[in-house]
Design a protein around this motif. Structure first.
Motif, short mmCIF file in Angstrom:
data_model
loop_
_atom_site.label_atom_id
_atom_site.label_comp_id
_atom_site.label_asym_id
_atom_site.label_seq_id
_atom_site.Cartn_x
_atom_site.Cartn_y
_atom_site.Cartn_z
N ARG A 1 6.21 0.17 -5.77
CA ARG A 1 5.37 -0.32 -4.67
C ARG A 1 5.88 -1.67 -4.17
O ARG A 1 5.11 -2.59 -3.93
CB ARG A 1 3.91 -0.42 -5.13
N PRO B 1 0.83 -1.22 0.00
CA PRO B 1 0.00 0.00 0.00
C PRO B 1 0.86 1.26 0.00
O PRO B 1 1.93 1.33 0.62
CB PRO B 1 -0.81 -0.13 1.29
N GLU B 2 0.41 2.28 -0.71
CA GLU B 2 1.17 3.53 -0.83
C GLU B 2 1.31 4.23 0.52
O GLU B 2 2.23 5.01 0.73
CB GLU B 2 0.49 4.45 -1.84
N GLU B 3 0.37 3.96 1.45
CA GLU B 3 0.45 4.61 2.76
C GLU B 3 1.71 4.19 3.52
O GLU B 3 2.21 4.95 4.35
CB GLU B 3 -0.79 4.25 3.60
N VAL B 4 2.25 3.00 3.22
CA VAL B 4 3.46 2.55 3.90
C VAL B 4 4.63 3.46 3.57
O VAL B 4 5.51 3.71 4.41
CB VAL B 4 3.76 1.09 3.52
N LYS C 1 9.42 2.99 -3.78
CA LYS C 1 8.09 3.59 -3.86
C LYS C 1 7.53 3.54 -5.27
O LYS C 1 6.33 3.32 -5.47
CB LYS C 1 8.16 5.04 -3.37
N ASN D 1 4.38 6.69 2.71
CA ASN D 1 4.11 8.09 3.05
C ASN D 1 3.91 8.32 4.55
O ASN D 1 4.30 9.37 5.07
CB ASN D 1 2.86 8.58 2.30
N GLU D 2 3.32 7.36 5.26
CA GLU D 2 3.04 7.53 6.68
C GLU D 2 4.08 6.77 7.52
O GLU D 2 4.27 5.57 7.34
CB GLU D 2 1.63 7.03 7.01
N GLU D 3 4.73 7.48 8.42
CA GLU D 3 5.80 6.89 9.21
C GLU D 3 5.27 5.84 10.19
O GLU D 3 5.91 4.82 10.42
CB GLU D 3 6.54 7.98 9.98
N ASN E 1 -3.31 -3.69 6.60
CA ASN E 1 -3.98 -2.43 6.28
C ASN E 1 -5.11 -2.63 5.27
O ASN E 1 -5.33 -1.81 4.37
CB ASN E 1 -2.98 -1.41 5.75
N LEU F 1 2.59 3.87 9.88
CA LEU F 1 2.25 2.65 9.16
C LEU F 1 3.52 1.93 8.67
O LEU F 1 3.56 0.70 8.60
CB LEU F 1 1.33 2.97 7.99
N LYS F 2 4.54 2.70 8.38
CA LYS F 2 5.80 2.11 7.96
C LYS F 2 6.45 1.32 9.10
O LYS F 2 6.99 0.23 8.90
CB LYS F 2 6.74 3.22 7.49
#
Length: 207
Positions: free
Chosen positions: A63, A30-33, A60, A35-37, A88, A39-40
């Protein structure tokens, strides 16, 4: 004998285990991984539970995430338990990272027999020599026959058949007016190009 057989089996399994890669590739992350620390960190915690020394490489644009473990056994265990698991709200797919090596792992120069195709050219291969052009063939019979012909005569080289035309050599006639066409300085004047005459205009007949 039983001990030797068991020892040989352990050596075989060890060799097979060393041949396995110690890294996994997570696809369609998921792209949120990226961008969001927070979730990473949750994503990394899934794999650090198997090996605290696990390192990650995030790609990135594709993906994808490469997960590097310290040994192949840990990588296999993580793949068995986390492959196609939910993260997620999306299914996570894990694959072993394969390293493809054709021959040697280092980049080698091209083969000697192909180096002369490189620009700028390198040294030619060992034993290479420049090929000599073949000498033109001289047909003495044809020269003898043509020398005996007079102006305006012809000599048939090849007789024609139903499928092939005949080949005939024509001897040019002497130019009687060569002296008149000679320009000043002893050089022959260039021949004049005569334009094609325009056909007569024939009026159309109205019916």
């Amino acid at each position: 004998m039983q001990q030797s057989e068991s020892g040989g089996g352990a050596a075989t399994s060890e060799v097979q285990l060393n041949d396995q890669p110690n890294a996994l590739i997570a696809c369609k992350v998921p792209e949120e991984v990226f961008n969001e620390e927070q979730l990473k960190e949750q994503f990394e915690a899934l794999f650090r539970a198997f090996d605290p020394s696990t390192s990650f490489q995030f790609f990135k644009s594709f993906r994808r995430v490469r997960i590097n473990f310290t040994d192949a056994l840990t990588a296999a265990e993580a793949r068995v338990k986390l492959h196609k698991s939910d993260f997620n709200g999306k299914e996570m797919r894990l694959y072993f990272a394969q390293s493809v090596h054709i021959g040697s792992t280092r980049l080698e120069p091209p083969k000697p027999e192909k180096q002369f195709l490189i620009s700028p050219p390198a040294s030619p291969p060992v034993g290479w020599a420049q090929s000599l052009d073949a000498k033109p063939g001289i047909n003495f019979d044809l020269l003898c026959a043509v020398s005996k012909l007079g102006p305006g005569e012809q000599y048939e080289i090849h007789s024609g058949t139903t499928n092939t035309p005949s080949v005939i050599v024509h001897v040019c006639e002497d130019d009687e007016d060569s002296e008149d066409e000679t320009a000043e300085g002893g050089k022959r004047a260039r021949p004049k190009i005569i334009q094609t005459r325009r056909p007569d205009n024939v009026p159309s007949v109205n019916q």
